[in-house]
Motif scaffolding. Structure first.
Motif, PDB file in Angstrom:
ATOM      1  N   ASN A  58       0.818  -1.207   0.000  1.00 16.66           N
ATOM      2  CA  ASN A  58       0.000   0.000   0.000  1.00 16.66           C
ATOM      3  C   ASN A  58       0.852   1.258   0.000  1.00 16.66           C
ATOM      4  N   ALA A  62       0.706   4.474  -2.339  1.00 15.99           N
ATOM      5  CA  ALA A  62       0.256   5.709  -1.703  1.00 15.99           C
ATOM      6  C   ALA A  62       1.174   6.872  -2.073  1.00 15.99           C
ATOM      7  N   THR A  65       0.409   7.840  -5.585  1.00 21.79           N
ATOM      8  CA  THR A  65      -0.869   8.555  -5.652  1.00 21.79           C
ATOM      9  C   THR A  65      -0.694  10.010  -5.270  1.00 21.79           C
ATOM     10  N   THR A  88      -5.667   5.133  -9.631  1.00 17.29           N
ATOM     11  CA  THR A  88      -5.077   4.804  -8.332  1.00 17.29           C
ATOM     12  C   THR A  88      -6.103   4.134  -7.418  1.00 17.29           C
ATOM     13  N   HIS A  92      -5.629   0.517  -5.705  1.00 15.61           N
ATOM     14  CA  HIS A  92      -5.716   0.326  -4.253  1.00 15.61           C
ATOM     15  C   HIS A  92      -6.745  -0.742  -3.877  1.00 15.61           C
ATOM     16  N   SER A  96      -5.776  -4.031  -1.780  1.00 17.34           N
ATOM     17  CA  SER A  96      -6.497  -4.463  -0.576  1.00 17.34           C
ATOM     18  C   SER A  96      -6.852  -5.940  -0.653  1.00 17.34           C
ATOM     19  N   VAL A 140      -6.508   1.148   3.254  1.00 11.98           N
ATOM     20  CA  VAL A 140      -5.876   1.051   1.935  1.00 11.98           C
ATOM     21  C   VAL A 140      -6.769   1.670   0.871  1.00 11.98           C
ATOM     22  N   VAL A 143      -6.874   5.551   0.768  1.00 16.06           N
ATOM     23  CA  VAL A 143      -5.662   6.305   0.428  1.00 16.06           C
ATOM     24  C   VAL A 143      -5.879   7.353  -0.673  1.00 16.06           C
ATOM     25  N   SER A 231       5.521   2.900  -8.769  1.00 12.88           N
ATOM     26  CA  SER A 231       5.196   2.225  -7.509  1.00 12.88           C
ATOM     27  C   SER A 231       6.103   1.037  -7.264  1.00 12.88           C
TER      28      SER A 231
END
Length: 509
Positions: A58, A62, A65, A88, A92, A96, A140, A143, A231
């Motif tokens: 995550n 994050a 993002t 995003t 996410h 999750s 999550v 976010v 990421s």
């Protein structure tokens, strides 16, 4: 000027939130510790930490993002902003589900068969684990909404919602004391309920006030590839951070048991509260660093990094030193019965936090460029080394305090490499950075250390019958001296002139 006003306004909202959560946090943590007991409190921190180990998935996204939303806003590109938010959010949701799968398999096995948990508390530990997973999954998914709030710089909403969150945490403590049941299980259920309520409020606000927060399925292979690439390198760095943080917590459990985890959890809490004084300033400033870089205002970006590093350190330093000078009294005043290792942990943890305070703006500057492959590989590798080094140290010395000595040394090495990387990535002038940031900080540290050493006998003569008033007086004197030394030795001539101008305007001198 308008940027400075925005930063100042947002910082004020965040400081309001901080003082509220800090006061309630200190009050409730003592009651929760008393209600749960030392062992159960340690179990909660440990089991919740196991769930947090999956945060590397995550955290990586994050950061992406936050960076991409701020970058799009800086470029005034609404279409791309809407695509970024929806992309995003989709990622996410997927993250999750992945976390849920691994937590319910590997995580569940680890909790039941590898951790040192008393046999009569295994069932309660599993309840804590399940509700920690549910709460984490909700966080999550939340976010992108929180990132949008920060990118749009609506810090006032963040502060207002915190009032409700604080009230709910007070309610948790009340119910924990009043309801006669397994308090560890009850605490985990109530904490999940608070997360659910807060997450719902943020989602409703964003959908109502930001057009880009309206969900529409969006898929562009190239754009998803760009986001995932960014990421992916963040992922490496975040795995290293998880190894450093929660990995250390697990090693403490394996070598020293739940009591060491209680001390570690309390240390992280105090470290977080004091760090929030600086964190609020940096959170208000971080979007401006990214937006300035997005507008190709490199000189402004570097100036913001310089100011953030130096002023953040001084803001924390003026709080940390009086705290460290009176740490035994403060900890006994707060907890009454202080768990083993807690004071030693906290002394070193605050020194570590001071170093990280300087590093944080450099991290934001690196993230703003979007070119973080080698940055994450090198820095992440050094951070990851803390885990095997800690294991070896524990094995041969059997001293839990060494965990923070390792963190401090590692953080100093990482700071050096961050400075060198920023030199290449955005043209940071190393000599100028050392002159404007590191040298003034070092000068203030030496001056304050000398004052404390030379004034020890003087402070010993100042003694009031009331212990609390005696502590307040000595802490206030020390804080004032530190503040004066920062003004005289830590600020440049232009900084002092601006500070003087602000004082004159505010107080009509």
């Amino acid at each position: 000027m308008s940027t400075n006003k925005t930063i100042a306004k947002n910082a004020l909202f965040l400081y309001f939130r901080m003082f509220l959560t800090m006061g309630v946090g200190l009050f409730t943590s003592r009651l929760v510790l008393q209600a749960l007991g030392v062992v159960d409190y340690g179990i909660y921190g440990l089991v919740g930490g196991i769930v947090s180990t999956f945060a590397f998935l995550n955290s990586a996204m994050a950061s992406a993002t936050q960076r991409y939303l701020s970058f799009d806003i800086g470029r005034n590109d609404f279409d791309r902003l809407q695509k970024t938010f929806n992309a995003t959010l989709n990622i996410h949701i997927l993250i999750s589900l992945i976390i849920l799968f691994f937590a319910e398999t590997i995580g569940l096995w680890f909790v039941n068969y590898k951790l040192q948990i008393p046999a009569d508390r295994i069932v309660a530990a599993n309840w804590v684990f399940q509700f920690s997973i549910f709460a984490f999954v909700l966080e999550v998914i939340q976010v992108p909404y929180n990132a949008l709030l920060f990118a749009r710089e609506h810090m006032n909403v963040y502060a207002y919602v915190s009032i409700l969150e604080t009230a709910l945490k007070l309610l948790i403590v009340y119910l924990l004391v009043q309801i006669n049941t397994d308090k560890l299980i009850l605490y985990s259920i109530l904490t999940f309920c608070v997360v659910f309520i807060i997450r719902t409020i943020y989602k409703i606000y964003c959908k109502k006030h930001f057009k880009e927060a309206t969900y529409k399925f969006y898929f562009d292979k190239n754009y998803y590839k760009e986001l995932m690439s960014y990421s992916g390198w963040n992922l490496f760095g975040n795995i290293a951070n998880i190894a450093r943080g929660q990995g250390s917590n697990i090693l403490l459990n394996l070598f020293f048991g739940p009591i060491a985890n209680t001390a570690y959890s309390l240390t992280l809490m105090v470290q977080g509260i004091i760090g929030s004084f600086v964190g609020n300033f940096q959170v208000a400033l971080n979007p401006q660093i990214t937006k300035s870089f997005a507008k190709d205002e490199v000189e402004k970006t570097l100036n913001l990094i310089h100011k953030s590093s130096k002023f953040s350190f001084f803001a924390m330093f003026i709080l940390v030193i009086p705290f460290l000078d009176n740490i035994d009294y403060i900890m006994h005043l707060w907890l009454n019965k202080v768990p083993p290792y807690a004071i030693s942990f906290l002394k070193l943890a605050l020194i570590y936090s001071l170093i990280e305070t300087i590093s944080n703006p450099l991290m934001v500057g690196a993230q703003a460029t979007g070119k973080i492959k080698w940055y994450q590989i090198i820095i992440g590798s050094f951070i990851f080394l803390t885990l095997p080094i800690t294991w070896i140290t524990f094995y041969f010395t059997s001293n839990p305090i060494n965990v923070y000595w390792i963190l401090i040394i590692n953080s100093l090495i990482a700071l050096v490499f961050r400075i060198l990387f920023l030199r290449k990535m955005i043209g940071l002038n190393v000599v100028k950075y050392l002159k404007e940031v590191i040298f003034p900080i070092s000068l203030v540290i030496v001056a304050v250390s000398s004052f404390i050493y030379l004034s020890t006998s003087f402070f010993a003569k100042i003694y009031l019958d009331n212990y609390f008033l005696d502590f307040i007086l000595k802490a206030a004197i020390l804080a004032i001296v530190i503040f004066i030394l920062i003004i005289l030795l830590g600020l440049s001539q232009s900084d002092r002139s601006k500070f003087s101008q602000i004082i004159k305007e505010k107080f009509n001198f």
